[in-house]
Design an enzyme around this catalytic site. Structure first.
Site, mmCIF file in Angstrom:
data_model
loop_
_atom_site.group_PDB
_atom_site.id
_atom_site.type_symbol
_atom_site.label_atom_id
_atom_site.label_comp_id
_atom_site.label_asym_id
_atom_site.label_seq_id
_atom_site.Cartn_x
_atom_site.Cartn_y
_atom_site.Cartn_z
ATOM 1 N N HIS A 1 1.051 -1.178 -0.049
ATOM 2 C CA HIS A 1 0.157 -0.016 0.015
ATOM 3 C C HIS A 1 0.859 1.208 0.070
ATOM 4 O O HIS A 1 1.995 1.441 -0.872
ATOM 5 C CB HIS A 1 -0.956 -0.170 1.193
ATOM 6 C CG HIS A 1 -2.118 0.868 1.263
ATOM 7 N ND1 HIS A 1 -2.686 1.635 0.134
ATOM 8 C CD2 HIS A 1 -3.012 1.193 2.352
ATOM 9 C CE1 HIS A 1 -3.662 2.290 0.472
ATOM 10 N NE2 HIS A 1 -3.932 2.123 1.692
ATOM 11 N N HIS B 1 -1.617 -2.607 -9.616
ATOM 12 C CA HIS B 1 -2.866 -1.960 -8.649
ATOM 13 C C HIS B 1 -3.986 -3.000 -8.587
ATOM 14 O O HIS B 1 -4.207 -3.529 -9.593
ATOM 15 C CB HIS B 1 -3.266 -0.624 -9.311
ATOM 16 C CG HIS B 1 -3.999 0.075 -8.165
ATOM 17 N ND1 HIS B 1 -5.239 -0.040 -7.752
ATOM 18 C CD2 HIS B 1 -3.365 1.045 -7.221
ATOM 19 C CE1 HIS B 1 -5.565 0.936 -6.820
ATOM 20 N NE2 HIS B 1 -4.558 1.408 -6.496
ATOM 21 N N ASP C 1 2.820 5.721 -6.958
ATOM 22 C CA ASP C 1 4.110 5.607 -5.989
ATOM 23 C C ASP C 1 5.358 5.435 -6.763
ATOM 24 O O ASP C 1 6.305 5.826 -6.215
ATOM 25 C CB ASP C 1 3.856 4.272 -5.018
ATOM 26 C CG ASP C 1 2.947 4.518 -3.996
ATOM 27 O OD1 ASP C 1 2.667 5.842 -3.451
ATOM 28 O OD2 ASP C 1 2.158 3.631 -3.478
HETATM 29 N N1 CMC Z 1 5.651 -7.180 -10.045
HETATM 30 C C1 CMC Z 1 5.492 -8.462 -10.461
HETATM 31 N N2 CMC Z 1 4.429 -8.909 -10.844
HETATM 32 C C2 CMC Z 1 3.273 -8.275 -10.014
HETATM 33 C C3 CMC Z 1 3.200 -7.307 -9.674
HETATM 34 C C4 CMC Z 1 4.455 -6.534 -9.521
HETATM 35 N N3 CMC Z 1 4.475 -5.320 -8.964
HETATM 36 N N4 CMC Z 1 2.030 -6.811 -9.142
HETATM 37 C C5 CMC Z 1 1.216 -8.023 -9.701
HETATM 38 N N5 CMC Z 1 1.794 -8.959 -10.347
HETATM 39 C C6 CMC Z 1 1.269 -10.057 -10.453
HETATM 40 C C7 CMC Z 1 1.124 -10.969 -9.541
HETATM 41 O O1 CMC Z 1 2.289 -11.852 -9.172
HETATM 42 C C8 CMC Z 1 -0.009 -11.915 -9.976
HETATM 43 O O2 CMC Z 1 0.493 -12.729 -10.928
HETATM 44 P P1 CMC Z 1 -0.297 -14.384 -11.035
HETATM 45 O O3 CMC Z 1 -1.648 -13.783 -11.613
HETATM 46 O O4 CMC Z 1 0.588 -14.881 -12.098
HETATM 47 O O5 CMC Z 1 -0.366 -14.870 -9.789
HETATM 48 C C9 CMC Z 1 -0.830 -11.007 -10.772
HETATM 49 O O6 CMC Z 1 0.406 -9.845 -11.312
HETATM 50 C C10 CMC Z 1 -1.983 -10.241 -10.060
HETATM 51 O O7 CMC Z 1 -1.495 -9.637 -8.801
HETATM 52 P P2 CMC Z 1 -2.075 -9.845 -7.592
HETATM 53 O O8 CMC Z 1 -1.120 -9.736 -6.205
HETATM 54 O O9 CMC Z 1 -3.021 -10.993 -7.546
HETATM 55 O O10 CMC Z 1 -3.155 -8.437 -7.486
HETATM 56 P P3 CMC Z 1 -3.642 -7.681 -6.378
HETATM 57 O O11 CMC Z 1 -4.693 -6.861 -6.727
HETATM 58 O O12 CMC Z 1 -4.004 -8.626 -5.118
HETATM 59 O O13 CMC Z 1 -2.297 -6.867 -5.998
HETATM 60 C C11 CMC Z 1 -0.812 -4.891 -5.678
HETATM 61 C C12 CMC Z 1 -2.271 -5.310 -6.096
HETATM 62 C C13 CMC Z 1 -0.924 -3.307 -5.708
HETATM 63 C C14 CMC Z 1 -0.766 -5.402 -4.361
HETATM 64 C C15 CMC Z 1 0.247 -5.653 -6.409
HETATM 65 O O14 CMC Z 1 0.202 -5.064 -7.799
HETATM 66 C C16 CMC Z 1 1.807 -5.299 -5.917
HETATM 67 O O15 CMC Z 1 2.135 -5.888 -5.119
HETATM 68 N N6 CMC Z 1 2.354 -4.144 -6.511
HETATM 69 C C17 CMC Z 1 3.589 -3.757 -5.834
HETATM 70 C C18 CMC Z 1 3.296 -2.912 -4.772
HETATM 71 C C19 CMC Z 1 2.697 -1.320 -5.121
HETATM 72 O O16 CMC Z 1 3.223 -0.686 -5.908
HETATM 73 N N7 CMC Z 1 1.863 -0.891 -4.286
HETATM 74 C C20 CMC Z 1 1.259 0.399 -4.428
HETATM 75 C C21 CMC Z 1 -0.140 0.295 -4.998
HETATM 76 S S1 CMC Z 1 -0.485 2.023 -5.508
HETATM 77 C C22 CMC Z 1 -0.936 2.866 -4.113
HETATM 78 C C23 CMC Z 1 -1.635 2.327 -2.992
HETATM 79 O O17 CMC Z 1 -2.958 2.067 -3.356
HETATM 80 O O18 CMC Z 1 -1.405 2.156 -1.929
#
Ligand code: CMC
Length: 430
Positions: free
Chosen positions: A267, A308, A366
């Site tokens: 987050h 995201h 971010d």
């Molecule tokens: N790098 C590599 N792979 C990724 C990333 C990433 N940053 N983000 C998602 N994926 C992949 C993930 O491994 C998954 O793959 P698979 O379908 O093969 O298992 C797929 O994309 C979907 O990801 P998810 O974790 O199921 O998606 P989510 O909606 O649960 O998570 C997230 C969203 C923001 C937590 C995630 O994209 C992430 O960890 N990003 C990096 C951290 C980040 O930048 N966070 C800031 C978010 S914006 C500001 C805020 O709102 O706070």
């Protein structure tokens, strides 16, 4: 919110048919109302709330597929171009843009609440100098509730309003104090002749021996960073504030809970994590290796600042932030900074990569905010604190919205998978 032409969804479980009303909002997908399902002996299962609307709200709307973000109906791009942070705070809190008079009064009110009780400064001394400023923020924000016994009645609209004003006004002061403490420097008092962002920069960078000349381009960028973080619908920290608030907890405690939730790298902690990741990658030649790690299902590494939960398109805040980033880098003449160049290279390569395209992983807000803050000279550990400062009007608006209407204590259920009932075994028989 209306039942769509009396339409209902039907859930068939064996011979049982349960009718579930379908609700429509003004925008976005229809919602199936499952609130009476428990009476039929069933719960819904949705870890991570991927398909669950936990409340109705009038504040912010996001269309993640189209990359749309509206606050009280106004697109974020228009607000970023024509408005400013305090005007957006007013809009979030009150539902409409202020008239010129209303805006002047609001800005004055916020300016006259920026100081914190002198006694509060003693709290900082309880922390080690190397404490993470988010740890300090969780503590001192919650501690505000010990200073404002005069306005803790959550059922009183005036109390809720003054609390909202106090929180928006005091967060930059507390944020700057947490930084000054880590530097071993004296706290700098707020100045009411400066605007919100200028005042924050002043409290961060002035010292008793030296004034800080605020660069207007930097101040504008700072204001924009606050503005772009002001609210984001039912994200993890806002939902935490709502959940804490649903127990009747006081608003300072609820915002402290929101700050704690924001801290995580998935987050608000991502802006700090972006810079740490760039430092770890170190050089352009390592980008391939790290992209490979990000794609490896057995490796927890992710490209921070990408992806995201809601946006499956460019985060509209990231677009504005990218433009601000260029303005700041040009102004400061730091386009050649190796970390910033590495970030730009990583962004380009990731955007062209099949994995990122297929999974719709775009840079989020971010990714760029960290780069701007670094260029301004704000230390990495302060990035999430700045996010928290900017997000405060969103948190307090959602808390207020919930408290103003009928609400229930938030109490999710579970799918229990532990042992069934068993008898206690005396220690000598185990
Ligand atoms: N790098 C590599 N792979 C990724 C990333 C990433 N940053 N983000 C998602 N994926 C992949 C993930 O491994 C998954 O793959 P698979 O379908 O093969 O298992 C797929 O994309 C979907 O990801 P998810 O974790 O199921 O998606 P989510 O909606 O649960 O998570 C997230 C969203 C923001 C937590 C995630 O994209 C992430 O960890 N990003 C990096 C951290 C980040 O930048 N966070 C800031 C978010 S914006 C500001 C805020 O709102 O706070």
């Amino acid at each position: 919110m209306a039942e769509k032409g009396g339409k209902v969804a039907q859930l068939h479980i064996g011979d049982l048919c349960i009718e579930l009303p379908i609700l429509s909002g003004n925008e976005g997908p229809d919602v199936i109302d499952v609130s009476n399902l428990a009476a039929q002996g069933y719960f819904t299962y949705d870890p991570g709330f991927v398909s669950t609307a936990a409340c109705d709200s009038n504040v912010t709307y996001i269309d993640g597929d189209k990359g749309i973000l509206l606050h009280r109906g106004y697109p974020i791009e228009q607000l970023a171009e024509h408005s400013d942070y305090l005007e957006l705070c007013y809009l979030l809190l009150n539902g409409d843009l202020p008239t010129a008079d209303e805006k002047t009064r609001f800005v004055n009110t916020i300016k006259h609440h920026t100081m914190v009780h002198e006694q509060l400064s003693q709290f900082f001394k309880g922390f080690r100098r190397d404490a993470h400023p988010m740890a300090i923020m969780c503590g001192v924000t919650g501690a505000l509730s010990a200073f404002y016994h005069d306005s803790l009645d959550i059922d009183n609209w005036d109390h809720r309003r003054i609390t909202a004003h106090r929180l928006i006004a005091k967060m930059p002061t507390l944020a700057a104090m947490s930084y000054k403490y880590s530097q071993g420097e004296p706290f700098i008092y707020p100045r009411n002749d400066l605007d919100y962002a200028e005042n924050f920069l002043h409290m961060m960078f002035a010292t008793p021996c030296e004034n800080y000349e605020v660069n207007p381009i930097i101040a504008k960028a700072m204001d924009r960073i606050f503005l772009l973080h002001a609210d984001h619908e039912q994200n993890a920290s806002t939902s935490t504030v709502r959940l804490a608030g649903s127990t009747g907890a006081n608003p300072f405690a609820c915002i402290a809970a929101g700050i704690a939730a924001l801290w995580g790298p998935a987050h608000g902690g991502a802006n700090e994590a972006v810079l740490n990741m760039l430092a770890e990658i170190g050089d352009e030649k390592n980008i391939g290796k790290y992209l490979k790690k990000a794609k490896d299902k057995n490796d927890p590494f992710r490209i921070m600042g990408f992806g995201h939960r809601v946006y499956k398109n460019y985060d509209p805040r990231a677009k504005v932030m990218q433009q601000t980033c260029r303005e700041v880098l040009d102004e400061l003449g730091v386009r050649d900074d190796p970390i910033l160049q590495l970030a730009q290279k990583l962004e380009k390569i990731a955007l062209e990569d099949e994995y990122f395209i297929e999974k719709k992983l775009y840079p989020n807000v971010d990714f760029y905010s960290g780069i701007i803050l670094k260029a301004i000279g704000i230390p990495t550990e302060m990035f999430t604190v700045i996010f928290a400062t900017g997000r405060t009007p969103g948190w307090i608006t959602h808390w207020n919205e919930m408290i103003s209407g009928p609400y229930k204590i938030g109490r999710p259920r579970q799918l229990y998978k532990g042992p069934s009932r068993r008898d206690y075994v005396p220690i000598e028989d185990r």
